[in-house]
Design a protein around this motif. Structure first.
Motif, PDB file in Angstrom:
ATOM      1  N   ARG A  98       0.832  -1.212   0.000  1.00  0.00           N
ATOM      2  CA  ARG A  98       0.000   0.000   0.000  1.00  0.00           C
ATOM      3  C   ARG A  98       0.864   1.260   0.000  1.00  0.00           C
ATOM      4  NH1 ARG A  98      -4.958  -1.844   0.009  1.00  0.00           N
ATOM      5  NH2 ARG A  98      -5.573  -3.542   1.346  1.00  0.00           N
ATOM      6  N   ALA A  99       1.978   1.245   0.731  1.00  0.00           N
ATOM      7  CA  ALA A  99       2.873   2.404   0.735  1.00  0.00           C
ATOM      8  C   ALA A  99       3.503   2.592  -0.642  1.00  0.00           C
ATOM      9  CB  ALA A  99       3.956   2.231   1.797  1.00  0.00           C
ATOM     10  N   LEU A 100       3.904   1.496  -1.279  1.00  0.00           N
ATOM     11  CA  LEU A 100       4.507   1.592  -2.608  1.00  0.00           C
ATOM     12  C   LEU A 100       3.523   2.107  -3.645  1.00  0.00           C
ATOM     13  CD1 LEU A 100       6.727  -1.600  -2.884  1.00  0.00           C
ATOM     14  CD2 LEU A 100       7.495   0.769  -2.867  1.00  0.00           C
ATOM     15  N   ALA A 101       2.253   1.819  -3.472  1.00  0.00           N
ATOM     16  CA  ALA A 101       1.244   2.268  -4.430  1.00  0.00           C
ATOM     17  C   ALA A 101       1.208   3.795  -4.511  1.00  0.00           C
ATOM     18  CB  ALA A 101      -0.129   1.729  -4.041  1.00  0.00           C
ATOM     19  N   ARG A 102       1.680   4.487  -3.466  1.00  0.00           N
ATOM     20  CA  ARG A 102       1.709   5.955  -3.446  1.00  0.00           C
ATOM     21  C   ARG A 102       2.890   6.518  -4.219  1.00  0.00           C
ATOM     22  NH1 ARG A 102       1.661   7.649   2.625  1.00  0.00           N
ATOM     23  NH2 ARG A 102       2.579   9.419   1.584  1.00  0.00           N
ATOM     24  N   VAL A 103       3.912   5.672  -4.508  1.00  0.00           N
ATOM     25  CA  VAL A 103       5.137   6.148  -5.133  1.00  0.00           C
ATOM     26  C   VAL A 103       5.107   5.834  -6.626  1.00  0.00           C
ATOM     27  CG1 VAL A 103       7.648   5.969  -5.136  1.00  0.00           C
ATOM     28  CG2 VAL A 103       6.377   5.755  -2.991  1.00  0.00           C
ATOM     29  N   PRO A 104       5.225   6.861  -7.486  1.00  0.00           N
ATOM     30  CA  PRO A 104       5.214   6.609  -8.931  1.00  0.00           C
ATOM     31  C   PRO A 104       6.322   5.649  -9.338  1.00  0.00           C
ATOM     32  CG  PRO A 104       5.139   8.964  -8.447  1.00  0.00           C
ATOM     33  CD  PRO A 104       5.404   8.254  -7.152  1.00  0.00           C
ATOM     34  N   ALA A 105       6.021   4.807 -10.303  1.00  0.00           N
ATOM     35  CA  ALA A 105       6.960   3.843 -10.897  1.00  0.00           C
ATOM     36  C   ALA A 105       7.359   2.711  -9.964  1.00  0.00           C
ATOM     37  CB  ALA A 105       8.213   4.549 -11.415  1.00  0.00           C
ATOM     38  N   ALA A 106       6.757   2.602  -8.800  1.00  0.00           N
ATOM     39  CA  ALA A 106       7.056   1.487  -7.905  1.00  0.00           C
ATOM     40  C   ALA A 106       6.080   0.363  -8.182  1.00  0.00           C
ATOM     41  CB  ALA A 106       6.938   1.925  -6.451  1.00  0.00           C
ATOM     42  N   SER A 107       6.539  -0.857  -8.085  1.00  0.00           N
ATOM     43  CA  SER A 107       5.658  -2.006  -8.260  1.00  0.00           C
ATOM     44  C   SER A 107       5.115  -2.398  -6.899  1.00  0.00           C
ATOM     45  CB  SER A 107       6.419  -3.175  -8.875  1.00  0.00           C
ATOM     46  OG  SER A 107       5.590  -4.304  -8.939  1.00  0.00           O
ATOM     47  N   PRO A 108       3.799  -2.231  -6.653  1.00  0.00           N
ATOM     48  CA  PRO A 108       3.274  -2.460  -5.314  1.00  0.00           C
ATOM     49  C   PRO A 108       2.961  -3.916  -4.984  1.00  0.00           C
ATOM     50  CG  PRO A 108       1.565  -1.613  -6.728  1.00  0.00           C
ATOM     51  CD  PRO A 108       2.819  -1.650  -7.542  1.00  0.00           C
ATOM     52  N   TYR A 109       3.199  -4.864  -5.865  1.00  0.00           N
ATOM     53  CA  TYR A 109       2.878  -6.254  -5.571  1.00  0.00           C
ATOM     54  C   TYR A 109       3.617  -7.172  -6.532  1.00  0.00           C
ATOM     55  CZ  TYR A 109      -0.122  -5.291  -9.503  1.00  0.00           C
ATOM     56  OH  TYR A 109      -0.571  -4.896 -10.729  1.00  0.00           O
ATOM     57  N   GLU A 110       3.660  -8.468  -6.170  1.00  0.00           N
ATOM     58  CA  GLU A 110       4.228  -9.487  -7.049  1.00  0.00           C
ATOM     59  C   GLU A 110       3.117  -9.962  -7.979  1.00  0.00           C
ATOM     60  OE1 GLU A 110       6.736 -12.708  -5.585  1.00  0.00           O
ATOM     61  OE2 GLU A 110       6.686 -11.740  -3.626  1.00  0.00           O
ATOM     62  N   PRO A 111       3.139  -9.590  -9.255  1.00  0.00           N
ATOM     63  CA  PRO A 111       2.033  -9.959 -10.147  1.00  0.00           C
ATOM     64  C   PRO A 111       1.787 -11.463 -10.242  1.00  0.00           C
ATOM     65  CG  PRO A 111       3.495  -8.393 -11.215  1.00  0.00           C
ATOM     66  CD  PRO A 111       4.141  -8.793  -9.922  1.00  0.00           C
ATOM     67  N   ARG A 112       2.844 -12.264 -10.096  1.00  0.00           N
ATOM     68  CA  ARG A 112       2.679 -13.718 -10.213  1.00  0.00           C
ATOM     69  C   ARG A 112       1.768 -14.292  -9.145  1.00  0.00           C
ATOM     70  NH1 ARG A 112       8.182 -16.810 -10.482  1.00  0.00           N
ATOM     71  NH2 ARG A 112       7.013 -18.454  -9.480  1.00  0.00           N
ATOM     72  N   HIS A 113       1.696 -13.656  -8.001  1.00  0.00           N
ATOM     73  CA  HIS A 113       0.922 -14.193  -6.894  1.00  0.00           C
ATOM     74  C   HIS A 113      -0.303 -13.350  -6.558  1.00  0.00           C
ATOM     75  CE1 HIS A 113       4.990 -15.833  -6.540  1.00  0.00           C
ATOM     76  NE2 HIS A 113       4.354 -16.930  -6.236  1.00  0.00           N
ATOM     77  N   ALA A 114      -0.488 -12.265  -7.269  1.00  0.00           N
ATOM     78  CA  ALA A 114      -1.578 -11.339  -6.945  1.00  0.00           C
ATOM     79  C   ALA A 114      -2.933 -11.872  -7.400  1.00  0.00           C
ATOM     80  CB  ALA A 114      -1.323  -9.981  -7.602  1.00  0.00           C
ATOM     81  N   ALA A 115      -3.937 -11.631  -6.567  1.00  0.00           N
ATOM     82  CA  ALA A 115      -5.318 -11.955  -6.935  1.00  0.00           C
ATOM     83  C   ALA A 115      -5.739 -11.024  -8.074  1.00  0.00           C
ATOM     84  CB  ALA A 115      -6.227 -11.769  -5.728  1.00  0.00           C
ATOM     85  N   PRO A 116      -6.670 -11.461  -8.910  1.00  0.00           N
ATOM     86  CA  PRO A 116      -7.090 -10.618 -10.043  1.00  0.00           C
ATOM     87  C   PRO A 116      -7.525  -9.214  -9.642  1.00  0.00           C
ATOM     88  CG  PRO A 116      -7.952 -12.829 -10.307  1.00  0.00           C
ATOM     89  CD  PRO A 116      -7.316 -12.767  -8.935  1.00  0.00           C
ATOM     90  N   GLU A 117      -8.208  -9.074  -8.497  1.00  0.00           N
ATOM     91  CA  GLU A 117      -8.680  -7.746  -8.094  1.00  0.00           C
ATOM     92  C   GLU A 117      -7.548  -6.842  -7.618  1.00  0.00           C
ATOM     93  OE1 GLU A 117      -9.470 -10.475  -4.496  1.00  0.00           O
ATOM     94  OE2 GLU A 117      -9.452 -10.624  -6.669  1.00  0.00           O
ATOM     95  N   VAL A 118      -6.401  -7.417  -7.273  1.00  0.00           N
ATOM     96  CA  VAL A 118      -5.237  -6.610  -6.910  1.00  0.00           C
ATOM     97  C   VAL A 118      -4.621  -6.003  -8.163  1.00  0.00           C
ATOM     98  CG1 VAL A 118      -2.901  -6.694  -5.932  1.00  0.00           C
ATOM     99  CG2 VAL A 118      -4.759  -7.918  -4.808  1.00  0.00           C
ATOM    100  N   VAL A 119      -4.589  -6.798  -9.224  1.00  0.00           N
ATOM    101  CA  VAL A 119      -4.006  -6.358 -10.494  1.00  0.00           C
ATOM    102  C   VAL A 119      -4.939  -5.399 -11.227  1.00  0.00           C
ATOM    103  CG1 VAL A 119      -3.137  -7.157 -12.728  1.00  0.00           C
ATOM    104  CG2 VAL A 119      -2.708  -8.500 -10.676  1.00  0.00           C
ATOM    105  N   ASP A 120      -6.231  -5.650 -11.149  1.00  0.00           N
ATOM    106  CA  ASP A 120      -7.218  -4.860 -11.887  1.00  0.00           C
ATOM    107  C   ASP A 120      -8.309  -4.393 -10.931  1.00  0.00           C
ATOM    108  OD1 ASP A 120      -9.146  -3.816 -13.567  1.00  0.00           O
ATOM    109  OD2 ASP A 120      -9.196  -5.541 -14.920  1.00  0.00           O
TER     110      ASP A 120
END
Length: 189
Positions: A103-125
């Motif tokens: 959640r903190a990374l989501a505030r920073v531009p160009a930061a990846s806030p999660y591991e896409p390989r393990h993220a639930a669909p609603e986290v990605v979209d």
């Protein structure tokens, strides 16, 4: 709040967002966990983890995630890199790190806030709905399915190339699609 409930997570020492010459930088300081991440362990291991060992590791996470979710805390970035094998105990115990970093990374531009390989669909979209405890459970399930696979399948199989997947059954990773023969009750999770 989480560490004070004895939930088996490293104690949070400090957290926040530091303002630097390059912009905002989120940080979290936690106690030291003496052991590798599950990601590092999986990289070294060629064979699949036995089901009994995965079940033991997973069961140690039930209480910390239950406590966190009851407190309204969602990790948001569960995956092998957020789980450390604490070797201070007689047998290694998984410890969760980085609560709230996504959640903190989501505030920073160009930061990846999660591991896409393990993220639930609603986290990605986010158009699929808000995230909640279910996203952590989804990510844990993928993480432990990955541990049940030999390294070759971990590196080349469906989970290796999983980025953004839809909720469609054809795209959803399941134990059966990964070639895992699990007891029906466990496969349902």
């Amino acid at each position: 709040r989480l560490a004070s409930n004895g939930a088996g997570t490293p104690s949070l020492v400090a957290h926040g967002v530091a303002n630097t010459a390059r912009g905002e930088v989120p940080y979290v300081v936690t106690e030291w966990v003496d052991g590798p991440t599950l990601a590092a362990e999986l990289d070294l291991r060629t064979a699949a983890y036995p089901l009994a060992e995965v079940a033991s590791l997973a069961s140690a996470l039930r209480r910390p995630f239950t406590v966190a979710h009851e407190l309204g805390i969602v990790h948001g970035d569960v995956g092998p890199s957020a789980l450390h094998l604490d070797k201070r105990e007689k047998s290694p115990v998984l410890r969760i790190v980085d609560f709230g970093v996504a959640r903190a990374l989501a505030r920073v531009p160009a930061a990846s806030p999660y591991e896409p390989r393990h993220a639930a669909p609603e986290v990605v979209d986010s158009s699929l709905g808000s995230t909640g405890p279910e996203a952590d459970v989804f990510a844990l399930a993928l993480t432990f399915m990955e541990a049940l696979l030999p390294r070759l399948k971990r590196k080349t199989g469906p989970l290796a190339h999983r980025k953004k997947k839809s909720l469609e059954g054809a795209d959803r990773p399941t134990p059966k699609k990964l070639g895992l023969d699990l007891p029906p009750k466990l496969a349902e999770v």
